[in-house]
Design a protein around this motif. Structure first.
Motif, PDB file in Angstrom:
ATOM      1  N   GLY A  65       0.890  -1.211  -0.030  1.00  0.00           N
ATOM      2  CA  GLY A  65      -0.047  -0.023   0.019  1.00  0.00           C
ATOM      3  C   GLY A  65       0.813   1.276   0.208  1.00  0.00           C
ATOM      4  N   ALA A  66       0.272   2.408   0.060  1.00  0.00           N
ATOM      5  CA  ALA A  66       1.026   3.598  -0.082  1.00  0.00           C
ATOM      6  C   ALA A  66       1.917   3.832   1.082  1.00  0.00           C
ATOM      7  CB  ALA A  66      -0.118   4.766  -0.554  1.00  0.00           C
ATOM      8  N   GLU A  67       1.356   3.620   2.222  1.00  0.00           N
ATOM      9  CA  GLU A  67       2.012   3.761   3.559  1.00  0.00           C
ATOM     10  C   GLU A  67       3.207   3.025   3.532  1.00  0.00           C
ATOM     11  OE1 GLU A  67       1.382   3.831   8.160  1.00  0.00           O
ATOM     12  OE2 GLU A  67      -0.204   3.035   7.028  1.00  0.00           O
ATOM     13  N   GLN A  68       3.087   1.487   3.228  1.00  0.00           N
ATOM     14  CA  GLN A  68       4.427   0.780   3.136  1.00  0.00           C
ATOM     15  C   GLN A  68       5.322   1.294   1.922  1.00  0.00           C
ATOM     16  OE1 GLN A  68       1.025  -0.402   3.158  1.00  0.00           O
ATOM     17  NE2 GLN A  68       0.885  -0.703   5.322  1.00  0.00           N
ATOM     18  N   MET A  69       4.848   1.615   0.754  1.00  0.00           N
ATOM     19  CA  MET A  69       5.746   1.939  -0.239  1.00  0.00           C
ATOM     20  C   MET A  69       6.545   3.233   0.172  1.00  0.00           C
ATOM     21  SD  MET A  69       4.493   2.110  -4.376  1.00  0.00           S
ATOM     22  CE  MET A  69       4.117   0.565  -4.303  1.00  0.00           C
ATOM     23  N   ASP A  70       6.257   4.004   1.029  1.00  0.00           N
ATOM     24  CA  ASP A  70       6.769   5.275   1.195  1.00  0.00           C
ATOM     25  C   ASP A  70       8.324   5.316   1.234  1.00  0.00           C
ATOM     26  OD1 ASP A  70       6.170   8.297   2.085  1.00  0.00           O
ATOM     27  OD2 ASP A  70       7.695   7.465   3.379  1.00  0.00           O
ATOM     28  N   PRO A  71       9.052   4.349   2.106  1.00  0.00           N
ATOM     29  CA  PRO A  71      10.454   4.838   1.955  1.00  0.00           C
ATOM     30  C   PRO A  71      11.108   4.184   0.730  1.00  0.00           C
ATOM     31  CG  PRO A  71       9.647   2.874   3.222  1.00  0.00           C
ATOM     32  CD  PRO A  71       8.430   3.676   3.018  1.00  0.00           C
ATOM     33  N   TYR A  72      10.478   3.441   0.087  1.00  0.00           N
ATOM     34  CA  TYR A  72      10.879   2.987  -1.352  1.00  0.00           C
ATOM     35  C   TYR A  72      10.815   3.806  -2.303  1.00  0.00           C
ATOM     36  CZ  TYR A  72      10.714  -1.106   1.693  1.00  0.00           C
ATOM     37  OH  TYR A  72      10.843  -1.650   2.968  1.00  0.00           O
ATOM     38  N   VAL A  73       9.769   4.700  -2.376  1.00  0.00           N
ATOM     39  CA  VAL A  73       9.540   5.757  -3.422  1.00  0.00           C
ATOM     40  C   VAL A  73      10.482   6.745  -2.969  1.00  0.00           C
ATOM     41  CG1 VAL A  73       8.056   7.376  -4.140  1.00  0.00           C
ATOM     42  CG2 VAL A  73       7.173   5.283  -3.701  1.00  0.00           C
ATOM     43  N   LYS A  74      10.815   7.167  -1.850  1.00  0.00           N
ATOM     44  CA  LYS A  74      11.722   8.058  -1.361  1.00  0.00           C
ATOM     45  C   LYS A  74      13.371   7.536  -1.912  1.00  0.00           C
ATOM     46  CE  LYS A  74      13.958  10.483   2.772  1.00  0.00           C
ATOM     47  NZ  LYS A  74      15.225  10.257   2.449  1.00  0.00           N
ATOM     48  N   GLN A  75      13.723   6.423  -1.736  1.00  0.00           N
ATOM     49  CA  GLN A  75      14.835   5.910  -2.037  1.00  0.00           C
ATOM     50  C   GLN A  75      15.151   5.903  -3.622  1.00  0.00           C
ATOM     51  OE1 GLN A  75      15.485   1.896  -0.728  1.00  0.00           O
ATOM     52  NE2 GLN A  75      17.667   1.795  -1.605  1.00  0.00           N
ATOM     53  N   LEU A  76      14.086   5.609  -4.199  1.00  0.00           N
ATOM     54  CA  LEU A  76      14.183   5.472  -5.871  1.00  0.00           C
ATOM     55  C   LEU A  76      14.259   7.175  -6.326  1.00  0.00           C
ATOM     56  CD1 LEU A  76      11.436   3.469  -7.591  1.00  0.00           C
ATOM     57  CD2 LEU A  76      14.049   3.227  -7.722  1.00  0.00           C
ATOM     58  N   SER A  77      13.550   7.933  -5.762  1.00  0.00           N
ATOM     59  CA  SER A  77      13.998   9.483  -5.867  1.00  0.00           C
ATOM     60  C   SER A  77      15.421   9.823  -5.749  1.00  0.00           C
ATOM     61  CB  SER A  77      12.993  10.208  -5.286  1.00  0.00           C
ATOM     62  OG  SER A  77      13.265  10.314  -3.938  1.00  0.00           O
TER      63      SER A  77
END
Length: 309
Positions: free
Chosen positions: A231-243
């Motif tokens: 979900g979006a909450e769990q994906m948050d740190p990985y989206v940040k890392q990709l960026s």
């Protein structure tokens, strides 16, 4: 050629499967040439294209500027589970793009992403515990399946190719090579979206996000991102890392939260939009949308939240 700009936000659509399930279709909709294709949503492109057309339209009206073709399982490898002839799969890919393009052409600026799913096989791991060297599909098998799918999606009118839900990057590399092998293949815009399966921050085949990016960046994708599994909450740190590690626009289309005990998704449009809006505020993402469990209501709320920034 399609190019996404780092200072703009684009809205993907939401789940096709969720909307199809909400239609409560009868079994006849999944019957094609005497073969019952229960679970193969892609067959609706041939048996009931109006349903797929209406779903595309509902997402565009909700705010989507990129819609995905109904072709997630439309490849020779996955079709073996349904005893489908290769020619039927070709027709599905062409038809899925044609349907989406016909709808998108009614609206200004809406793009069609031709979807290549991960298939039902993996190249990096053996399905036999007793024989680690065994593979029930070859790289060449995947290459040919992806090449035909991409060719027909583009022929049908897809503006770009989306290689998504990547759990095995070796499969994705076959898809990338297949697209690039087509005439003018190096000019075809390619979006790439992987899947982090749990809190370990790795794909199913064991890659970290950084390894994943380094494995696909040679394709010079127009975007790279994450979808499904979380979900979006769990994906948050990985989206940040990709960026932080990628030099191209970032996409994210998470599920509507984690599945409950019945396998359903409970996250409301407002809850999901809150997380997605924070990604946009922080400059993490350029392309946002939804995966499993999301509906036009989720996309509408996401689009509205972004417009307020």
């Amino acid at each position: 050629m399609v190019r996404f700009h780092r200072d703009e936000i684009y809205i993907l659509d939401g789940a096709m499967g969720t909307e199809i399930q909400n239609k409560k279709l009868d079994d006849n909709c999944f019957l094609y040439n005497g073969v019952f294709c229960d679970g193969l949503n892609d067959i609706l492109c041939l048996t009931n294209p109006k349903i797929i057309e209406s779903i595309h339209e509902s997402y565009i009206k909700a705010g989507s500027t990129i819609i995905e073709t109904n072709s997630f399982n439309a490849n020779y490898i996955s079709a073996r589970d349904y005893n489908m002839a290769d020619s039927v799969i070709d027709d599905i890919n062409y038809g899925s793009a044609r349907i989406a393009k016909n709808v998108a052409s009614k609206y200004d600026g809406v793009l069609v992403a031709g979807v290549l799913g991960p298939t039902s096989k993996t190249l990096s791991m053996s399905p036999k515990v007793e024989d680690p060297s065994y593979r029930d599909v070859s790289y060449n098998d995947l290459f040919e399946a992806y090449r035909s799918a991409a060719k027909n999606l583009l022929k049908g009118g897809a503006d770009l190719i989306l290689i998504e839900t990547i759990f095995d990057t070796l499969n994705a590399k076959a898809a990338i090579e297949a697209v690039r092998s087509l005439p003018s293949g190096n000019e075809i815009p390619v979006m790439i979206s992987g899947t982090i399966v749990d809190a370990s921050g790795r794909t199913l085949s064991g890659q970290t996000l950084e390894a994943f990016w380094n494995s696909v960046k040679h394709a010079e994708p127009v975007s790279v991102g994450l979808n499904c599994a979380l979900g979006a909450e769990q994906m948050d740190p990985y989206v940040k890392q990709l960026s932080e590690i990628c030099d191209c626009p970032i996409s994210a289309h998470p599920n509507a939260g984690l599945p409950n005990e019945l396998g359903e998704y409970d996250q409301t449009p407002s809850e999901m939009a809150m997380f997605v809006q924070s990604w946009v505020k922080k400059g993490y993402v350029n392309i946002v949308g939804g995966c499993c469990g999301t509906t036009p209501a989720h996309i509408r709320r996401i689009a509205k939240a972004i417009k307020t920034l």
